[in-house]
Design an enzyme around this catalytic site. Structure first.
Site, PDB file in Angstrom:
ATOM      1  N   ASP A   1      26.794  15.032  42.340  1.00  0.00           N
ATOM      2  CA  ASP A   1      26.059  15.110  41.077  1.00  0.00           C
ATOM      3  C   ASP A   1      26.465  14.007  40.111  1.00  0.00           C
ATOM      4  OD1 ASP A   1      28.613  16.118  40.680  1.00  0.00           O
ATOM      5  OD2 ASP A   1      27.969  18.155  40.244  1.00  0.00           O
TER       6      ASP A   1
ATOM      7  N   ASN B   1      31.776  30.134  37.180  1.00  0.00           N
ATOM      8  CA  ASN B   1      30.603  31.003  37.319  1.00  0.00           C
ATOM      9  C   ASN B   1      30.024  30.939  38.736  1.00  0.00           C
ATOM     10  OD1 ASN B   1      29.441  28.498  37.401  1.00  0.00           O
ATOM     11  ND2 ASN B   1      28.217  28.710  35.547  1.00  0.00           N
TER      12      ASN B   1
ATOM     13  N   HIS C   1      29.292  28.192  40.408  1.00  0.00           N
ATOM     14  CA  HIS C   1      28.385  27.077  40.716  1.00  0.00           C
ATOM     15  C   HIS C   1      29.012  26.125  41.731  1.00  0.00           C
ATOM     16  CE1 HIS C   1      29.841  24.272  37.182  1.00  0.00           C
ATOM     17  NE2 HIS C   1      30.615  24.168  38.233  1.00  0.00           N
TER      18      HIS C   1
ATOM     19  N   GLU D   1      23.693  25.918  39.045  1.00  0.00           N
ATOM     20  CA  GLU D   1      24.161  26.991  38.177  1.00  0.00           C
ATOM     21  C   GLU D   1      23.546  28.320  38.612  1.00  0.00           C
ATOM     22  OE1 GLU D   1      26.471  26.339  36.205  1.00  0.00           O
ATOM     23  OE2 GLU D   1      26.147  24.574  34.970  1.00  0.00           O
TER      24      GLU D   1
HETATM   25  P1  PGA Z   1      37.049  21.834  38.431  1.00  0.00           P
HETATM   26  O1  PGA Z   1      35.474  21.978  38.550  1.00  0.00           O
HETATM   27  O2  PGA Z   1      37.527  21.301  39.726  1.00  0.00           O
HETATM   28  O3  PGA Z   1      37.245  20.869  37.299  1.00  0.00           O
HETATM   29  O4  PGA Z   1      37.567  23.200  38.121  1.00  0.00           O
HETATM   30  C1  PGA Z   1      34.937  22.557  39.697  1.00  0.00           C
HETATM   31  C2  PGA Z   1      33.473  22.745  39.508  1.00  0.00           C
HETATM   32  O5  PGA Z   1      33.038  23.038  38.376  1.00  0.00           O
HETATM   33  O6  PGA Z   1      32.729  22.597  40.493  1.00  0.00           O
END
Ligand code: PGA
Length: 242
Positions: free
Chosen positions: A67, A136, A138, A143
């Site tokens: 992304d 959450n 995702h 999302e």
């Molecule tokens: P993080 O993010 O590794 O910074 O916790 C993971 C994500 O949101 O996919």
């Protein structure tokens, strides 16, 4: 799903890097799907260390990232383009032109997304997709939603994601509100998926994803239907999993 239990973040990073190394060694011209976020940083550090030692060669590898924020130029230090160069690409022997991310500077969402789908098809699909997981549930910027999204698309970030990411920006208002992300279909088409998780704030998402019902309200739960998923998580992230 194959679960690798790691003691802590360092152990998780080494175990995940081992799996990526195995992929690169077994198929030197593989396509790696890569992820940003704080979780994979240790994995990238470990890969760089092994590359420096001469144990890994990325000269034939292609990478496609999950992304990119919409609207951030490449040189913005919060763009995922910048992150990947800082944390991995500048330190290994990937060939120029062999690493791809969605183009966050393309204002036409449809164009940006169809171009990126074409890139993924042109490179022949993804051999191993690395994923973090959001609090959450995702994956990428897919999302929680009422339905599973398909290929690359433009998303509005949820308040929870904006809140989690604001630590990287000066002010919450600076966090972009939209991003381009590979969709669930693209991720599910990867031959193998490697999901990394560290810390207690991921425990519920991890539990819901692999031990709860498959539902678009927990995007990572779709991975229960993928045949080759490797999960590497530390004790804190596994605290809800027996
Ligand atoms: P993080 O993010 O590794 O910074 O916790 C993971 C994500 O949101 O996919």
């Amino acid at each position: 799903m194959r679960l690798y239990r790691a003691k802590n973040y360092e152990d998780m990073s080494r175990k995940a890097a081992n799996i990526i190394s195995a992929q690169v060694i077994m198929k030197p011209d593989c396509v790696l799907g890569l992820a940003t976020g704080s979780t994979p940083i240790g994995t990238y550090k470990q890969l760089i260390e092994w590359y420096d030692k001469g144990d890994l060669d990325f000269s034939e590898v292609t990478t496609v990232n999950l992304d990119e924020y919409k609207g951030l130029p490449k040189e913005n230090d919060q763009s995922y383009y910048y992150f990947m160069h800082e944390n991995l690409f500048n330190h290994i022997n990937l060939q120029k032109g062999r690493s791809f991310l969605p183009d966050g500077t393309e204002p036409d969402s449809e164009k940006a997304c169809s171009n990126y789908n074409a890139v993924i098809r042109q490179v022949g699909g993804i051999d191993l997709q690395l994923l973090g997981i959001g609090r959450n549930g995702h994956i990428g910027f897919n999302e929680p939603d009422d339905h599973f999204s398909l290929e690359t698309h433009c998303v509005d970030l949820t308040p929870s994601t904006i809140d989690a990411n604001k630590r990287f920006f000066e002010k919450e208002e600076d966090v972009p509100r939209q991003a381009y992300t590979m969709g669930i279909k693209t991720i599910m088409q990867a031959k193998k998926v490697l999901l990394v998780a560290s810390g207690e704030d991921k425990a519920k998402a991890l539990y819901d994803s692999f031990y709860g019902p498959v539902t678009p309200s927990v995007p990572a739960s779709i991975l229960q239907y993928h045949k080759n998923v490797y999960v590497v998580a530390d004790e804190a992230a596994l605290s809800m999993i027996p």
